[in-house]
Structure formats: C-alpha cells, structure tokens
Scaffold this motif. Structure first.
Motif, PDB file in Angstrom:
ATOM      1  N   MET A   1       0.848  -1.189   0.000  1.00 58.06           N
ATOM      2  CA  MET A   1       0.000   0.000   0.000  1.00 58.06           C
ATOM      3  C   MET A   1       0.887   1.243   0.000  1.00 58.06           C
ATOM      4  SD  MET A   1      -3.133  -1.207   0.087  1.00 58.06           S
ATOM      5  CE  MET A   1      -4.186   0.105   0.577  1.00 58.06           C
ATOM      6  N   ALA A   2       0.638   2.094  -0.961  1.00 60.81           N
ATOM      7  CA  ALA A   2       1.393   3.347  -1.062  1.00 60.81           C
ATOM      8  C   ALA A   2       0.643   4.453  -0.335  1.00 60.81           C
ATOM      9  CB  ALA A   2       1.590   3.710  -2.528  1.00 60.81           C
ATOM     10  N   ARG A   3       1.345   5.540  -0.097  1.00 60.67           N
ATOM     11  CA  ARG A   3       0.739   6.719   0.535  1.00 60.67           C
ATOM     12  C   ARG A   3       1.026   7.930  -0.320  1.00 60.67           C
ATOM     13  NH1 ARG A   3       0.784   6.882   6.890  1.00 60.67           N
ATOM     14  NH2 ARG A   3       0.140   4.756   7.275  1.00 60.67           N
ATOM     15  N   LEU A   4       0.092   8.846  -0.295  1.00 60.54           N
ATOM     16  CA  LEU A   4       0.321  10.123  -0.952  1.00 60.54           C
ATOM     17  C   LEU A   4       1.257  10.954  -0.088  1.00 60.54           C
ATOM     18  CD1 LEU A   4      -3.319  10.881  -2.106  1.00 60.54           C
ATOM     19  CD2 LEU A   4      -1.373  10.455  -3.613  1.00 60.54           C
ATOM     20  N   THR A   5       2.296  11.505  -0.709  1.00 58.10           N
ATOM     21  CA  THR A   5       3.237  12.349   0.043  1.00 58.10           C
ATOM     22  C   THR A   5       2.667  13.752   0.172  1.00 58.10           C
ATOM     23  OG1 THR A   5       4.398  13.125  -1.924  1.00 58.10           O
ATOM     24  CG2 THR A   5       5.166  11.034  -0.943  1.00 58.10           C
ATOM     25  N   LYS A   6       3.301  14.566   1.005  1.00 55.77           N
ATOM     26  CA  LYS A   6       2.889  15.975   1.124  1.00 55.77           C
ATOM     27  C   LYS A   6       3.047  16.687  -0.210  1.00 55.77           C
ATOM     28  CE  LYS A   6       3.739  16.490   6.040  1.00 55.77           C
ATOM     29  NZ  LYS A   6       4.456  17.188   7.098  1.00 55.77           N
ATOM     30  N   ALA A   7       4.109  16.355  -0.947  1.00 56.27           N
ATOM     31  CA  ALA A   7       4.308  16.960  -2.272  1.00 56.27           C
ATOM     32  C   ALA A   7       3.177  16.550  -3.219  1.00 56.27           C
ATOM     33  CB  ALA A   7       5.660  16.547  -2.847  1.00 56.27           C
ATOM     34  N   LEU A   9       0.119  15.741  -2.324  1.00 57.21           N
ATOM     35  CA  LEU A   9      -1.091  16.442  -1.873  1.00 57.21           C
ATOM     36  C   LEU A   9      -1.093  17.894  -2.321  1.00 57.21           C
ATOM     37  CD1 LEU A   9      -1.391  14.874   1.689  1.00 57.21           C
ATOM     38  CD2 LEU A   9      -2.842  14.400  -0.300  1.00 57.21           C
ATOM     39  N   ARG A  10       0.061  18.564  -2.265  1.00 52.95           N
ATOM     40  CA  ARG A  10       0.157  19.949  -2.737  1.00 52.95           C
ATOM     41  C   ARG A  10      -0.119  20.013  -4.238  1.00 52.95           C
ATOM     42  NH1 ARG A  10       4.481  20.103   0.837  1.00 52.95           N
ATOM     43  NH2 ARG A  10       5.972  19.726  -0.840  1.00 52.95           N
ATOM     44  N   TYR A  11       0.454  19.070  -4.980  1.00 54.09           N
ATOM     45  CA  TYR A  11       0.253  19.044  -6.430  1.00 54.09           C
ATOM     46  C   TYR A  11      -1.223  18.825  -6.768  1.00 54.09           C
ATOM     47  CZ  TYR A  11       1.043  18.118 -11.349  1.00 54.09           C
ATOM     48  OH  TYR A  11       1.010  18.190 -12.723  1.00 54.09           O
ATOM     49  N   ILE A  17      -7.612  18.626  -7.778  1.00 55.60           N
ATOM     50  CA  ILE A  17      -7.950  17.203  -7.730  1.00 55.60           C
ATOM     51  C   ILE A  17      -8.138  16.796  -6.275  1.00 55.60           C
ATOM     52  CG2 ILE A  17      -7.178  14.856  -8.287  1.00 55.60           C
ATOM     53  CD1 ILE A  17      -5.364  16.207 -10.461  1.00 55.60           C
ATOM     54  N   ASP A  18      -9.302  16.307  -5.950  1.00 55.18           N
ATOM     55  CA  ASP A  18      -9.627  15.890  -4.593  1.00 55.18           C
ATOM     56  C   ASP A  18      -8.979  14.551  -4.284  1.00 55.18           C
ATOM     57  OD1 ASP A  18     -11.623  14.563  -2.488  1.00 55.18           O
ATOM     58  OD2 ASP A  18     -11.845  16.741  -2.406  1.00 55.18           O
ATOM     59  N   VAL A  19      -8.575  14.370  -3.043  1.00 58.16           N
ATOM     60  CA  VAL A  19      -7.968  13.107  -2.612  1.00 58.16           C
ATOM     61  C   VAL A  19      -8.905  11.935  -2.868  1.00 58.16           C
ATOM     62  CG1 VAL A  19      -7.063  11.830  -0.623  1.00 58.16           C
ATOM     63  CG2 VAL A  19      -6.497  14.232  -0.908  1.00 58.16           C
ATOM     64  N   LYS A  42     -12.321   7.195 -10.306  1.00 55.83           N
ATOM     65  CA  LYS A  42     -11.042   7.737  -9.826  1.00 55.83           C
ATOM     66  C   LYS A  42     -10.302   8.387 -10.980  1.00 55.83           C
ATOM     67  CE  LYS A  42     -11.793   6.046  -5.726  1.00 55.83           C
ATOM     68  NZ  LYS A  42     -12.070   6.893  -4.585  1.00 55.83           N
ATOM     69  N   PHE A  43      -9.474   9.361 -10.650  1.00 53.55           N
ATOM     70  CA  PHE A  43      -8.834  10.185 -11.664  1.00 53.55           C
ATOM     71  C   PHE A  43      -7.317  10.050 -11.686  1.00 53.55           C
ATOM     72  CE2 PHE A  43      -7.293  14.453 -12.920  1.00 53.55           C
ATOM     73  CZ  PHE A  43      -7.729  14.424 -14.232  1.00 53.55           C
ATOM     74  N   VAL A  44      -6.704   9.866 -10.529  1.00 57.71           N
ATOM     75  CA  VAL A  44      -5.242   9.821 -10.428  1.00 57.71           C
ATOM     76  C   VAL A  44      -4.813   8.555  -9.693  1.00 57.71           C
ATOM     77  CG1 VAL A  44      -3.207  10.935  -9.423  1.00 57.71           C
ATOM     78  CG2 VAL A  44      -5.009  12.332 -10.435  1.00 57.71           C
ATOM     79  N   ALA A  45      -3.838   7.860 -10.295  1.00 58.22           N
ATOM     80  CA  ALA A  45      -3.259   6.674  -9.659  1.00 58.22           C
ATOM     81  C   ALA A  45      -1.949   7.055  -8.982  1.00 58.22           C
ATOM     82  CB  ALA A  45      -3.001   5.595 -10.701  1.00 58.22           C
TER      83      ALA A  45
END
Length: 192
Positions: A1-7, A9-11, A17-19, A42-45
């Motif tokens: 399982m991956a996580r979204l980084t702060k970078a 989330l900022r992008y 684009i909503d989480v 979903k829009f972004v992988a």
C-alpha cells in the motif's frame, strides 16, 4: 500500500484534484488499474512505477500528470457534461463532430473566424446536451475513424492538424452520435 506524500497532496490541491479522486495502484499494471479506476470514478493513480523524471502520479491512461499537466484538463474534459454538436462545411464537404461545455454556437463562430480546417462556412446541424460529453465525443470520433479527414491549417500563426473533421454523409455522423447517447439524451437532440 502506497501513501500520498505531502508533495503529492500539494500538487493535487494546486490542480483541483480531490484526494477522493485518487486510487492506490500498488502492485497493479496499467491494464489492471485503468478499468478499476474508471468503474470507481477515480482520476489519479499513485503507487505506480515512477516515470523517467521520478514522478509517481498518473492518470488512468498511465500518463504522468506531473510531466504532462495538460493531460489533467484533457482527462477532466471527458467527464464533463456539455453539448455535442455536428457541423457541416459546404465548401469542404466535411462534417465536424465537436464538444462545447457551454455554447456550441460560440464554438462554431470562433471556428469560422479562425478558418478551422481551412473552412469559414461551418454551420451547426445538430446539438444535444449529454452527460460525459467529452468521452462521447471521443467515442464518436473513433466510430468514424475510417472517414477522418485531417487538414492542416494555421491558427494564431502556428500550424495545426484538425482531427474532428470527417468525410462522410451527415446521416452517418448522426448515427454515430446517436449510438453514444442515452434514450433521454436522444430526446434532447435539436436539429437545425
């Protein structure tokens, strides 16, 4: 399982684009995550193989959205509701299948000012408001691919090749469009 980084989330925030529109594609190939993303809206992988620049956010087609931010707008367009239209140029003997989020008449007015595809006489023959109009426009283009009539022309001093024109009868364009519409949308067609 991956996580979204702060970078990440900022992008995502910067591009609207909503989480909730993201998908953890860890361990999946594009052929596996694409249909799942589409089904789930979903829009972004993320959690995908990094691109050659080290980015790890991709759209459902596998394009790095950090290297190619224009792909965000293009992908969003396919989800938008709006007007699909068929227009005809008597001078070229071609039809144009297009999409406008709000005003197809203005779109054709601009096409005529710019000489879209080398024609200045485009006239709308049909309009219809549709859900996911951008995706339906692409599907109509694909169904008419054998009739595609690419034309080079100049827009704002730059050479462009049009891809929305087809060398077929208007009836074939109407049939291709109607095959993509819901029963409710077919009832909303306005012929001109």
């Amino acid at each position: 399982m991956a996580r979204l980084t702060k970078a990440h989330l900022r992008y995502l925030e910067h591009h609207g684009i909503d989480v909730d529109e993201t998908f953890d594609a860890s361990g999946l190939k594009r052929a596996e995550y694409r249909p799942r993303m589409k089904a789930e809206g979903k829009f972004v992988a993320y959690g995908v193989t990094k691109c050659h620049n080290g980015h790890s956010l991709r759209n459902r087609y596998g394009t790095c959205i950090e290297c190619f931010p224009a792909s965000i707008a293009f992908a969003r367009r396919s989800e938008m509701s709006g007007y699909l239209y068929l227009a005809k140029s008597a001078d070229l003997g071609l039809i144009k299948v297009g999409f406008s989020g709000d005003d197809p008449d203005n779109r054709i007015y601009i096409a005529n000012l710019e000489g879209y595809g080398g024609a200045w006489d485009w006239q709308i023959c049909l309009t219809v408001w549709a859900d996911h109009a951008g995706a339906k426009e692409i599907a109509v283009h694909q169904s008419l691919a054998d009739f595609r009539a690419e034309r080079a022309w100049i827009r704002n001093g730059a050479g462009i090749v049009s891809r929305e024109m087809f060398d077929c009868e208007l009836a074939a364009g109407i049939d291709a469009l109607m095959s993509q519409l819901t029963a409710r949308e077919v009832q909303l067609i306005e012929y001109r």
